[in-house]
Scaffold this active site. Structure first.
Site, PDB file in Angstrom:
ATOM      1  CD  GLU A 195      -1.006   0.703   3.646  1.00  0.00           C
ATOM      2  OE1 GLU A 195      -1.478   1.833   3.465  1.00  0.00           O
ATOM      3  OE2 GLU A 195      -1.153   0.062   4.700  1.00  0.00           O
ATOM      4  CE  LYS A 200      -2.934   2.076  12.101  1.00  0.00           C
ATOM      5  NZ  LYS A 200      -2.951   1.370  10.846  1.00  0.00           N
TER       6      LYS A 200
HETATM    7  N1  PSU Z   1      -0.596   0.699   8.959  1.00  0.00           N
HETATM    8  C1  PSU Z   1       0.500   1.429   9.246  1.00  0.00           C
HETATM    9  N2  PSU Z   1       0.498   2.739   8.919  1.00  0.00           N
HETATM   10  C2  PSU Z   1      -0.582   3.310   8.285  1.00  0.00           C
HETATM   11  C3  PSU Z   1      -1.721   2.524   7.969  1.00  0.00           C
HETATM   12  C4  PSU Z   1      -1.679   1.225   8.351  1.00  0.00           C
HETATM   13  O1  PSU Z   1       1.474   0.914   9.786  1.00  0.00           O
HETATM   14  O2  PSU Z   1      -0.515   4.478   7.962  1.00  0.00           O
HETATM   15  C5  PSU Z   1      -2.891   3.101   7.222  1.00  0.00           C
HETATM   16  C6  PSU Z   1      -3.445   2.011   6.294  1.00  0.00           C
HETATM   17  O3  PSU Z   1      -3.464   2.524   4.984  1.00  0.00           O
HETATM   18  C7  PSU Z   1      -4.828   1.745   6.798  1.00  0.00           C
HETATM   19  C8  PSU Z   1      -5.198   3.101   7.298  1.00  0.00           C
HETATM   20  O4  PSU Z   1      -5.691   1.274   5.800  1.00  0.00           O
HETATM   21  O5  PSU Z   1      -3.999   3.508   7.991  1.00  0.00           O
HETATM   22  C9  PSU Z   1      -6.413   3.068   8.199  1.00  0.00           C
HETATM   23  O6  PSU Z   1      -6.955   4.349   8.245  1.00  0.00           O
HETATM   24  P1  PSU Z   1      -8.416   4.561   8.847  1.00  0.00           P
HETATM   25  O7  PSU Z   1      -8.267   4.172  10.300  1.00  0.00           O
HETATM   26  O8  PSU Z   1      -8.702   6.029   8.649  1.00  0.00           O
HETATM   27  O9  PSU Z   1      -9.360   3.684   8.078  1.00  0.00           O
END
Ligand code: PSU
Ligand code: MN
Length: 304
Positions: free
Chosen positions: A25, A159
């Site tokens: 990604e 996370k």
């Molecule tokens: N994992 C990481 N760093 C990130 C992300 C995931 O180590 O920046 C990103 C991914 O792209 C994931 C997004 O899909 O954060 C999730 O964002 P949200 O909680 O707004 O859906």
């Protein structure tokens, strides 16, 4: 579609040959890490995939086209575009229709990987159910994507800034297999053990590949979440990262940070509060996920 979806020559050749390919990604590059560590990490992660015998396909939207595989200059430019759009399922078509540039989250990367015929995607951590979601309704679109798009996603769990019990409950409701790799516990990104048991466990890439193929045989929509614990030497124990997460969450709340800005804000604050240690851990876990992703992709390619 061909005008919209552009594979790099390396990825196109891998697809023709049926060679293992791993999607990566780009939101982690633009919104997840500071420059220049984001660029170094993106390159290192691609290197891990190559060293494991697969072809890396970093995915982003550039100038209104879904790009599957970026060259060095494109990766460099993206790493220095922190104001790139953060694209999830809801934003992808708008960004393309405008001819704009954006970084793909887990959800959007899964959509693009499926369109390109790539079965495996490696990242850091998926989005999930945020703490306080019963009030904010903040639940990442990554979860519903896992329920509907048939890509196996390798992550270090969700996370630890999230509500992990609720995230696991929702994944179960959505019918997403959550498979811990070589341990019983569900990992918590910076830490190996969230204190929660993962619903499923597998100990080899071959098993994970067989389950991926079985879903296709059954005609089940959706993918699999493979939860690969951070390498032991890079882990930050829950007792150390926990208070830091609490502080970052309190600051986000006090400053009224909401919607798409929440995850990038928390990651950046935790980076500052740990003096960069969270970033070192993040880099180590993404690299490990890339290696496992390549092994799974190789098994899927072998069985195809
Ligand atoms: N994992 C990481 N760093 C990130 C992300 C995931 O180590 O920046 C990103 C991914 O792209 C994931 C997004 O899909 O954060 C999730 O964002 P949200 O909680 O707004 O859906
Ligand atoms: Mn959200």
């Amino acid at each position: 579609m061909n005008d919209l979806l552009a594979c790099s020559p390396e990825v196109a050749a891998a697809r023709r040959a049926g060679a293992p390919t791993v999607a990566l990604e780009s939101t982690i590059i633009t919104h997840g890490m500071p420059y220049p560590q984001n660029l170094e990490t993106a390159r290192a992660v691609e290197g891990e995939v190559r060293a494991a015998g697969a072809v890396p396909a970093t995915i982003a939207v550039i100038g209104g086209r879904i790009r599957i595989g970026l060259d060095g200059a494109e990766l460099d430019a993206l790493a220095q575009t922190p104001d790139a759009m953060k694209l999830s399922r809801a934003d992808l078509a708008v960004c393309l229709a405008r001819g704009a540039t954006g970084a793909t989250t887990v959800a959007a990367t899964m959509i693009a990987a499926r369109l390109a015929g790539i079965a495996v995607f490696a990242t850091g951590g998926i989005g999930g159910v945020h703490r306080g979601a019963e009030k904010s309704f903040d639940i990442s679109a990554d979860l519903r994507e896992l329920a509907q798009t048939p890509v196996t996603v390798v992550a270090a769990g969700a996370k630890a800034i999230l509500d992990l019990p609720k995230t696991l409950e929702l994944l179960e409701t959505l019918g997403v297999p959550v498979i811990a790799y070589r341990q019983d516990a569900f990992p918590a990104f910076w830490s190996r053990d969230s204190g929660l048991k993962a619903p499923l466990r597998m100990d080899s890439a071959a098993e994970i590949a067989a389950a991926h193929r079985m879903r296709a045989t059954l005609g089940l929509p959706g993918g699999q979440l493979v939860a690969n614990p951070i390498p032991p030497e890079a882990e930050i124990p829950p007792a150390e990262i926990g208070p830091v997460i609490e502080q970052a969450l309190a600051e986000a709340e006090a400053q009224g940070v909401g919607a798409k800005a929440v995850t990038p804000f928390l990651l950046a604050r935790i980076f500052e509060l740990t003096g960069g240690r969270s970033l070192a851990a993040n880099i180590a876990l993404v690299r490990a996920n890339a290696r496992l992703g390549a092994a799974i992709a190789a098994e899927i390619a072998r069985g195809a």
